[in-house]
Design a protein around this motif. Structure first.
Motif, short mmCIF file in Angstrom:
data_model
loop_
_atom_site.label_atom_id
_atom_site.label_comp_id
_atom_site.label_asym_id
_atom_site.label_seq_id
_atom_site.Cartn_x
_atom_site.Cartn_y
_atom_site.Cartn_z
N LYS A 9 43.16 48.66 -45.15
CA LYS A 9 42.83 49.56 -46.25
C LYS A 9 41.45 50.13 -45.98
O LYS A 9 40.59 49.46 -45.39
CB LYS A 9 42.81 48.83 -47.60
N ILE A 10 41.20 51.36 -46.41
CA ILE A 10 39.92 51.99 -46.12
C ILE A 10 39.35 52.66 -47.36
O ILE A 10 40.07 53.26 -48.15
CB ILE A 10 40.06 53.02 -44.97
N PHE A 11 38.04 52.50 -47.53
CA PHE A 11 37.29 53.22 -48.56
C PHE A 11 35.91 53.49 -47.99
O PHE A 11 35.21 52.57 -47.56
CB PHE A 11 37.18 52.42 -49.85
N GLU A 12 35.53 54.77 -47.97
CA GLU A 12 34.27 55.21 -47.38
C GLU A 12 34.19 54.69 -45.94
O GLU A 12 35.05 54.99 -45.12
CB GLU A 12 33.09 54.76 -48.25
N ASP A 13 33.17 53.88 -45.60
CA ASP A 13 33.02 53.38 -44.23
C ASP A 13 33.50 51.95 -44.07
O ASP A 13 33.22 51.31 -43.04
CB ASP A 13 31.56 53.48 -43.79
N LYS A 14 34.21 51.42 -45.05
CA LYS A 14 34.67 50.04 -44.98
C LYS A 14 36.19 49.99 -44.74
O LYS A 14 36.97 50.59 -45.47
CB LYS A 14 34.35 49.29 -46.28
N ILE A 15 36.60 49.27 -43.69
CA ILE A 15 38.01 48.97 -43.44
C ILE A 15 38.21 47.49 -43.69
O ILE A 15 37.51 46.66 -43.12
CB ILE A 15 38.42 49.31 -42.00
N ILE A 16 39.16 47.13 -44.56
CA ILE A 16 39.44 45.73 -44.81
C ILE A 16 40.83 45.39 -44.27
O ILE A 16 41.72 46.24 -44.22
CB ILE A 16 39.33 45.37 -46.30
N TYR A 17 41.01 44.15 -43.88
CA TYR A 17 42.29 43.67 -43.36
C TYR A 17 42.28 42.15 -43.45
O TYR A 17 41.25 41.53 -43.69
CB TYR A 17 42.52 44.13 -41.92
N TYR A 18 43.46 41.53 -43.26
CA TYR A 18 43.50 40.08 -43.22
C TYR A 18 43.91 39.62 -41.83
O TYR A 18 44.65 40.30 -41.12
CB TYR A 18 44.37 39.47 -44.31
N ASP A 19 43.38 38.44 -41.42
CA ASP A 19 43.36 38.03 -40.02
C ASP A 19 43.62 36.52 -39.97
O ASP A 19 43.03 35.75 -40.72
CB ASP A 19 41.98 38.38 -39.45
N ASN A 20 44.49 36.07 -39.03
CA ASN A 20 44.84 34.65 -38.95
C ASN A 20 44.21 33.94 -37.75
O ASN A 20 44.75 32.96 -37.24
CB ASN A 20 46.35 34.47 -38.93
N ARG A 21 43.06 34.41 -37.29
CA ARG A 21 42.42 33.81 -36.11
C ARG A 21 41.94 32.39 -36.36
O ARG A 21 41.71 31.63 -35.40
CB ARG A 21 41.26 34.68 -35.64
N THR A 22 41.75 32.00 -37.63
CA THR A 22 41.26 30.65 -37.95
C THR A 22 42.40 29.69 -38.29
O THR A 22 42.14 28.55 -38.67
CB THR A 22 40.28 30.70 -39.12
N GLY A 23 43.65 30.15 -38.17
CA GLY A 23 44.79 29.30 -38.51
C GLY A 23 45.40 29.63 -39.84
O GLY A 23 46.55 29.24 -40.13
#
Length: 453
Positions: free
Chosen positions: A53-67
């Motif tokens: 998702k994006i708003f202005e200069d911020k892109i957010i996402y979810y990530d499973n790199r930690t398990g």
């Protein structure tokens, strides 16, 4: 038809530029809709990065790199990635507005809604009910979500960050009606969603927060609806005919709230995950990203594909489009993890058609050399003892006097600032004082509002 040069998307560790040339039926270049854009690979981690998702200069996402899945944010202005959540539960399905992120979180054994505020650096739990609260959306001080506490199927709830009040918006399943509410969206004072009745037929609804009114925008009897998206007074969704338990033709509709017009903009070929921003609609078709221009009624290929497939969701903000993609030798043979990619439409002025105007009361829009500026409205009244606030929800400026900002023997007047309190020589009766002035004429007796009798 669209011509493009194939390339290795794995090499996109820095910005790569392309020119997308769109040809008309006569084989001529359609310059008015040709796009110059660049694509940038945002994430390179070997795990999955999902739900951009994006708003202005911020892109957010979810990530499973930690398990488990955590929320991450990539700051385009700084070129930095930042982990937002560290809890062992899964934090997914999120929304962003300005400095606030909301998401669904199962750290407590059920799904609750949480919020993170970049301006304060604080995380906050919004819901605590033992049932599931999912799919949050945020606009301004209002957070909405789907809530399963009241019935088999979810109702829509709202939380007001200004008043700290939780409000139930829909009341469809109190009598076990088996009505399903889904694909919720919020913009300004309007909540939009799709409601499916007991016969499986769905329609688009709007809830006006200012007037507390629910209204059906469509009244179809044989249609299913999916992928609702809203922006200002504009809506887009997908219709699928459903007659005698059979699915029929798919049609994409654009709806204008200001005049009530509904317009068909695409049909036949399956398109999904629609997002709208100003005059642009983006969607996925054949696992590629396409952009539809409401001004020209033209659809153009946005993504450059080289054995890469794009999946839901995708998002758009101004001239920026974000999507998630993975490497596939075929549609059913995908082995790589998802990464986040950013597309910028470079030849579009930020100010084109007023598209970057945030239309907020508390900001003043201007355009300087093609660069959009939304500066904070000046609320200073010049009086040092007033608290000056711009109220976005009520579209007004508030200048509230605060006596504590004055010396002990003075009070705050909205026009004069700190002035002496009522003189001991003043009489409440209205008689003349020792100076020969009536109480209401003596400036020492006037507290800046009304005279007492």
């Amino acid at each position: 038809d669209v011509l493009y040069k194939d390339f290795d998307i794995n090499k996109l560790t820095t910005t790569t530029y392309f020119k997308l040339v769109v040809y008309n039926k006569n084989g001529e270049v359609s310059e008015d809709i040709a796009l110059l854009f660049n694509v940038e690979r945002i994430t390179t981690n070997s795990f999955n990065q999902l739900g951009p998702k994006i708003f202005e200069d911020k892109i957010i996402y979810y990530d499973n790199r930690t398990g488990n899945f955590d929320i991450y944010m990539y700051d385009l202005s700084k070129g930095e990635e930042r982990q937002i959540t560290t809890n062992l539960g899964n934090q997914t399905l999120h929304s962003i507005y300005k400095d606030k992120i909301v998401w669904e979180d199962n750290r407590n054994g059920n799904f609750d809604i949480y919020m993170y505020d970049f301006s304060t650096g604080e995380e906050r739990q919004i819901t605590t009910d033992v049932s599931d609260q999912t799919k949050p959306e945020i606009y301004g001080n209002n957070i909405i979500w789907l809530d399963g506490r009241d019935a088999i199927f979810s109702e829509i709830y709202l939380y007001d960050l200004e008043t700290n009040e939780e409000i139930r918006i829909t009341n469809d399943n109190d009598n076990d009606n088996y009505i399903i509410n889904y694909f919720i969206s919020i913009y300004g004072n309007n909540i939009f969603w799709i409601k499916r009745d007991t016969n499986g037929i769905s329609n688009v609804y709007i809830y006006d927060l200012e007037n507390n009114e629910e209204t059906a925008l469509t009244n179809d009897l044989t249609i299913l609806k999916y992928s609702l998206s809203s922006y200002k007074n504009k809506l887009v969704w997908r219709d699928i005919e459903y007659i005698d338990y059979k699915f029929g033709e798919e049609i994409v509709y654009y709806y204008n709230l200001s005049n009530g017009n509904k317009k068909e903009i695409a049909n036949k070929i399956s398109r999904y995950n629609y997002q709208i921003y100003e005059n642009k609609i983006i969607w996925l078709k054949h696992n590629d990203i396409y952009i539809y221009d409401l001004r020209t009624d033209e659809e153009s290929l946005m993504s450059i594909r080289s054995d890469y497939y794009y999946y839901s969701p995708i998002d758009i903000y101004k001239n920026k489009i974000v999507g998630q993609a993975k490497n596939c030798s075929g549609f059913w043979s995908c082995h790589e993890d998802f990464d986040i990619y950013l597309y910028r439409i470079s030849n579009e002025s930020d100010c084109e058609d007023n598209s970057c105007n945030d239309n907020l009361f508390c900001t003043i829009y201007s355009c300087l050399d093609g660069i959009c500026l939304n500066n904070q409205r000046n609320v200073d009244d010049g009086i040092q003892c007033t608290i000056d606030i711009c109220n976005e929800e009520k579209d007004r400026i508030s200048n509230k006097p605060d006596d504590s900002l004055c010396q002990p023997d003075k009070y705050c007047d909205l026009l004069l600032g700190c002035v002496p309190k009522i003189s001991e020589n003043c009489q409440i009766s209205g008689d003349e004082d020792i100076n020969g002035l009536a109480d209401c004429e003596d400036p020492l007796c006037n507290e800046g509002e009304f005279c007492s009798i």
